[in-house]
Structure formats: C-alpha cells, structure tokens
Design a protein around this motif. Structure first.
Motif, PDB file in Angstrom:
ATOM      1  N   ALA A 132       6.456  15.063  19.277  1.00 35.40           N
ATOM      2  CA  ALA A 132       5.108  15.637  19.843  1.00 35.40           C
ATOM      3  C   ALA A 132       4.344  14.758  20.930  1.00 35.40           C
ATOM      4  N   GLN A 133       4.235  13.512  20.076  1.00 36.87           N
ATOM      5  CA  GLN A 133       3.564  12.165  20.760  1.00 36.87           C
ATOM      6  C   GLN A 133       4.009  11.861  21.699  1.00 36.87           C
ATOM      7  N   LYS A 134       4.999  12.178  22.245  1.00 39.87           N
ATOM      8  CA  LYS A 134       5.537  11.118  23.653  1.00 39.87           C
ATOM      9  C   LYS A 134       4.442  11.593  24.611  1.00 39.87           C
ATOM     10  N   PRO A 135       4.555  10.117  25.330  1.00 39.21           N
ATOM     11  CA  PRO A 135       3.758  10.586  26.697  1.00 39.21           C
ATOM     12  C   PRO A 135       4.807  10.901  27.535  1.00 39.21           C
ATOM     13  N   THR A 136       4.472  12.187  28.868  1.00 40.74           N
ATOM     14  CA  THR A 136       5.380  11.792  30.276  1.00 40.74           C
ATOM     15  C   THR A 136       4.561  10.669  30.851  1.00 40.74           C
ATOM     16  N   VAL A 137       6.043  10.946  31.368  1.00 41.97           N
ATOM     17  CA  VAL A 137       6.080   9.140  32.356  1.00 41.97           C
ATOM     18  C   VAL A 137       6.083   9.425  33.749  1.00 41.97           C
ATOM     19  N   TRP A 138       5.356   9.192  34.767  1.00 41.47           N
ATOM     20  CA  TRP A 138       5.958   8.684  36.049  1.00 41.47           C
ATOM     21  C   TRP A 138       7.279   8.994  36.414  1.00 41.47           C
ATOM     22  N   ARG A 139       8.164  10.109  37.511  1.00 41.83           N
ATOM     23  CA  ARG A 139       9.748   9.569  37.655  1.00 41.83           C
ATOM     24  C   ARG A 139      10.351  10.530  36.734  1.00 41.83           C
ATOM     25  N   GLY A 140       9.848  10.964  35.545  1.00 39.32           N
ATOM     26  CA  GLY A 140      10.431  11.299  34.021  1.00 39.32           C
ATOM     27  C   GLY A 140      11.085   9.908  33.249  1.00 39.32           C
ATOM     28  N   GLY A 141      11.301  10.037  32.254  1.00 35.72           N
ATOM     29  CA  GLY A 141      11.582   8.331  31.240  1.00 35.72           C
ATOM     30  C   GLY A 141      12.578   8.048  31.262  1.00 35.72           C
ATOM     31  N   ASN A 142      13.379   8.263  32.892  1.00 39.31           N
ATOM     32  CA  ASN A 142      14.246   7.106  33.761  1.00 39.31           C
ATOM     33  C   ASN A 142      14.386   6.463  34.581  1.00 39.31           C
ATOM     34  N   ASN A 143      13.371   6.798  35.633  1.00 39.01           N
ATOM     35  CA  ASN A 143      12.931   6.381  36.711  1.00 39.01           C
ATOM     36  C   ASN A 143      13.425   7.651  37.762  1.00 39.01           C
ATOM     37  N   GLY A 144      13.546   8.619  38.090  1.00 37.81           N
ATOM     38  CA  GLY A 144      14.566   9.642  38.541  1.00 37.81           C
ATOM     39  C   GLY A 144      15.377   9.683  38.245  1.00 37.81           C
ATOM     40  N   VAL A 145      15.945   9.232  37.508  1.00 36.12           N
ATOM     41  CA  VAL A 145      17.340   9.808  36.591  1.00 36.12           C
ATOM     42  C   VAL A 145      17.151  10.847  35.620  1.00 36.12           C
ATOM     43  N   TYR A 146      17.565  12.051  35.381  1.00 37.12           N
ATOM     44  CA  TYR A 146      17.595  12.717  34.714  1.00 37.12           C
ATOM     45  C   TYR A 146      18.642  13.708  33.898  1.00 37.12           C
ATOM     46  N   ALA A 147      18.765  13.450  32.480  1.00 35.74           N
ATOM     47  CA  ALA A 147      19.806  13.179  31.426  1.00 35.74           C
ATOM     48  C   ALA A 147      20.327  14.903  31.619  1.00 35.74           C
ATOM     49  N   GLU A 148      19.611  15.695  32.026  1.00 32.92           N
ATOM     50  CA  GLU A 148      20.170  17.174  32.290  1.00 32.92           C
ATOM     51  C   GLU A 148      21.484  17.200  33.071  1.00 32.92           C
ATOM     52  N   THR A 149      21.970  18.611  31.686  1.00 30.72           N
ATOM     53  CA  THR A 149      23.761  18.668  32.369  1.00 30.72           C
ATOM     54  C   THR A 149      23.827  19.909  32.575  1.00 30.72           C
ATOM     55  N   GLY A 150      25.044  21.017  33.124  1.00 31.43           N
ATOM     56  CA  GLY A 150      25.369  22.018  33.175  1.00 31.43           C
ATOM     57  C   GLY A 150      24.509  22.172  34.381  1.00 31.43           C
ATOM     58  N   LEU A 151      24.100  21.370  35.694  1.00 32.05           N
ATOM     59  CA  LEU A 151      23.308  21.898  36.861  1.00 32.05           C
ATOM     60  C   LEU A 151      24.513  22.834  37.637  1.00 32.05           C
ATOM     61  N   LEU A 152      23.825  23.252  38.063  1.00 36.83           N
ATOM     62  CA  LEU A 152      24.746  24.281  39.241  1.00 36.83           C
ATOM     63  C   LEU A 152      24.966  22.838  40.499  1.00 36.83           C
ATOM     64  N   GLN A 153      26.667  22.498  40.782  1.00 32.38           N
ATOM     65  CA  GLN A 153      27.226  21.634  41.684  1.00 32.38           C
ATOM     66  C   GLN A 153      27.757  21.908  43.596  1.00 32.38           C
ATOM     67  N   ALA A 154      26.580  22.899  42.922  1.00 30.31           N
ATOM     68  CA  ALA A 154      26.929  24.147  44.395  1.00 30.31           C
ATOM     69  C   ALA A 154      25.601  24.798  44.913  1.00 30.31           C
ATOM     70  N   TRP A 155      24.794  24.732  45.999  1.00 34.90           N
ATOM     71  CA  TRP A 155      23.828  26.073  45.788  1.00 34.90           C
ATOM     72  C   TRP A 155      24.164  27.141  46.672  1.00 34.90           C
ATOM     73  N   PRO A 156      23.735  28.583  46.211  1.00 31.71           N
ATOM     74  CA  PRO A 156      24.414  29.501  46.850  1.00 31.71           C
ATOM     75  C   PRO A 156      23.721  28.912  48.890  1.00 31.71           C
ATOM     76  N   GLU A 157      24.671  30.341  49.475  1.00 35.96           N
ATOM     77  CA  GLU A 157      23.991  29.465  50.867  1.00 35.96           C
ATOM     78  C   GLU A 157      23.316  29.195  50.995  1.00 35.96           C
ATOM     79  N   ASN A 158      21.787  30.400  50.583  1.00 38.27           N
ATOM     80  CA  ASN A 158      20.593  30.438  51.703  1.00 38.27           C
ATOM     81  C   ASN A 158      20.058  29.361  50.124  1.00 38.27           C
TER      82      ASN A 158
END
Length: 403
Positions: A21-47
């Motif tokens: 709970a005490q972990k502070p937020t960091v500018w550009r995330g904890g790894n300087n713009g590299v986010y650890a999330e997975t399972g994200l869309l590899q292509a977006w809808p047409e619009n």
C-alpha cells in the motif's frame, strides 16, 4: 503450534499489505515507460480502441494520471489555479483540491504529475511550490517553496518535475547555487541533505533512482550537465556535460544493463554512459545526435532503444550496446513512446495514436487512431493501467479499452 503459525501468517500478510500500500507512484511507471501488463490487444478495431469514458473538466495541463488507493489522481489548471482532481475508476469526479497558483505564461497549465504514497500525496507547481497533502481529502500537511526556501529560481517554461520518493525520503531539484538538489523527509519536509551539484538551474527533468549493489544513485539533468549523486548522502559522484540551446532536458534518464542513456532535444541528442559497478564513475560508450527527443521519452526493450526525435523527427530504433541504428521512419509525427506486451504505444504531437510492433527491423504500424477529445498540445505521456490506455489531452482524460 497451529495457533502460532496462523498468527505468524496473519502478521506477515498485514506487513506485506502495508508495504504494498505504501509503494509510491512513479513518473512513467516503475520501469520508465515499460509497462508489465499482458494479454493486451495486438490490434485495435478499425476506428481505434473503444473509449470507455472521458472526463472533460480538467482545465489546462500536460501531466499524466497516476493510480493509487483505487483512485485516479491528476493535475489540471482552472483560471490560473492548480487543482488535484481525484476520479473513480469509471471516470467520475470524487473530489478536487487546489494546491495554489499554477503556470499561466507560455504553454499554460499544470505540468507535474501527482506522486501518491499511501495516505499522502505530493505535487510540485510550475512556480516552485512543493505541497504535501492528504491523499484522502487534499488537506495540506506541509509546503516548501523551492525559490524562497532553497535559493532556486524558475525556468523559462515553469518547473516541470515530478518528485521522486523512496521510503521516507523525497528528492527534487530546486536548482539553487547552494541547494541544487535536495532530499527531504517526506512526512514533515525537513531537510535531510542538500547538494550544490554544479550550481545550475533545474532543467524540467524528473530524476531517476538507480539501485545498485553498493548504493542507490540519483541521476538527473540540470541546465548544462548530467549529475550522478549518492542518494543517501547527496555527494556528487560524477557529472557529464550535456546542454542545448534552451537548456531543456525534460526526459528522465534510462537505466538498463549497467548503463545510462541521457537525452534531450533541439539537436543535442543522447549519450550512453557506462556505470562503474559501484556507480561512483562513468565512461562514455557512444553518442547519437538523432536521438534528440525533446520531451517524449524513449523505451528500451530487449536491448533496443525506441523513440522519436525533435530536430531529427523520425521514429528510430537503436542497438543499446553499440548505438547502431536499425531503422528510421516518418510514418507519424514525433511524439511520446511507451511500451507493453510486445507493442509500442506512440502518441504524436498531432494527436495520432499508433500501435506499433516493437521490432528492431521495422517501424510497423498495426493500428492507428486520432485523439479527438481534449484541448491544446498533445504532450502528456500516456499511461497503461488495468487493461486501459489513459491519454490526458488538455481538459480531457480519456480511458481506452486495450484488453
């Protein structure tokens, strides 16, 4: 025995929860713009990706949102006054609180992002006022004025630095002759150490904290130099000359595989510095003037740097070890770069939002859309959180579904 084991587990869980709970937020995330999330869309809808919601009453500003306490914290300026806006996860305003006068001159608006650490939050205004506030209701706990309390001075386009917190310590750069970089007790604002650095003005840079086996190293830019300081004592361990015509060095340095990459715009470009094992010295590895992002950041992925330039407007990929360029492309305008799950998220100054494969062989745009909501410049750095891409554009925060 079983009762003791249960109690021990209970206290471990309580301690772990408190630590998280005490972990502070960091500018550009904890790894300087590299986010650890997975399972994200590899292509977006047409619009383009679906807009889940937008909040369009932020006034003026260029900061990025942060996520803590199951809330969204973001700065904005309304009628010359800076506010912290606190939103629910579905984009409803929970409350907002003024932190005082904000920057109204050239490119007006809130600049720095909020830093939230548990029940406290911190914001640094464009006029050099650092405020510690209650993250639950915005009550002010303490303030410091970088120009009055630490002999600093403002810079052409206003202070633009998100403070760095590590444990009980808060780091920031007043830019004074005596108090160039300082460390404060984050609970009461008391001075822990001060460093004269090179005695130069600050340079719009959010510092980088590097954890090495021998020490923690604080790295930042001031007007004409890159500085490496011992984070515990404030001792200036090394410096490296680095300037440009406007003394703007808004990008946080990147640390990867024992090296630092420090870069800025207006044709100055970037330099890779190899750190000694204990961080007490540096050697220059290579330089590249074309890697001259003014304020859009870069990311390093699997040994390659990705980002766009300023005078050199192309999007580039460069080998981290050698500085060798693998491609240069002009498919979209220059802008900001972040990364997650094999893909680059490129947000251009023209409002283009592109999903690009992180492939060192080619700049391949998989999907593209346009940020239509919001106002003024497309400068804020996007953030990825819980399967959503957040873009702050002037008066609007937009949440896109990317999972």
């Amino acid at each position: 025995m079983r009762k003791k084991t249960i109690l021990s587990l209970f206290f471990i869980l309580i301690f772990t929860s408190a630590s998280l709970a005490q972990k502070p937020t960091v500018w550009r995330g904890g790894n300087n713009g590299v986010y650890a999330e997975t399972g994200l869309l590899q292509a977006w809808p047409e619009n383009g990706p679906e807009i889940l919601w937008s909040y369009e009453e932020l006034g003026e500003g260029h900061s990025s949102p942060v996520f803590a306490n199951d809330k969204i914290y973001l700065t904005g300026m309304v009628d010359g006054e800076g506010f912290i806006f606190v939103l629910s996860q579905d984009g409803k305003l929970l409350w907002k609180k003024s932190y005082g006068k904000e920057f109204t001159d050239s490119y007006p608006g809130a600049r720095s992002s909020v830093v939230v650490d548990g029940d406290l939050m911190y914001v640094y205004s464009g006029y050099g006022v650092l405020s510690c506030m209650d993250s639950g209701n915005g009550d002010v706990k303490w303030t410091k004025n970088a120009f009055e309390d630490f002999d600093g001075a403002n810079i052409t386009w206003g202070v633009t630095e998100t403070v760095v917190i590590d444990g009980d310590i808060l780091y920031f750069t007043p830019g004074g002759k005596k108090n160039n970089v300082v460390a404060l007790n984050r609970f009461n604002g008391d001075l822990i150490w001060t460093s004269a650095g090179k005695g130069e003005l600050s340079a719009y840079c959010t510092p980088l904290l590097v954890e090495l086996p021998a020490r923690k190293l604080l790295v930042t830019h001031t007007a004409d130099h890159i500085l490496g300081l011992d984070a515990k004592t404030g001792q200036l361990l090394w410096d490296f000359p680095h300037t440009n015509r406007w003394k703007v060095h808004a990008n946080t340095p990147i640390f990867y595989n024992g090296g630092l990459f420090c870069f800025s715009g207006y044709g100055q470009g970037g330099v890779k510095l190899n750190l000694s094992e204990d961080g007490s010295s540096i050697t220059k590895a290579w330089t590249k003037t074309e890697l001259d992002s003014r304020m859009g950041g870069m990311v390093v992925v699997d040994g390659y740097l990705y980002g766009s330039g300023d005078n050199a407007r192309e999007w580039r990929c460069v080998d981290w070890e050698t500085g060798e360029e693998t491609y240069a492309a002009k498919d979209i305008a220059k802008g900001v770069t972040i990364y997650a799950d094999g893909m680059l998220y490129c947000y251009s100054e023209r409002g283009e939002l592109a999903l690009v494969k992180a492939d060192p062989k080619a700049f391949e745009i998989v999907s593209k859309t346009k940020v239509e909501l919001g106002s003024a410049q497309h400068w804020a750095h996007p953030v990825i959180n819980n399967g959503r891409l957040f873009v702050h554009h002037g008066n609007a925060l937009i949440a896109y579904k990317i999972k």
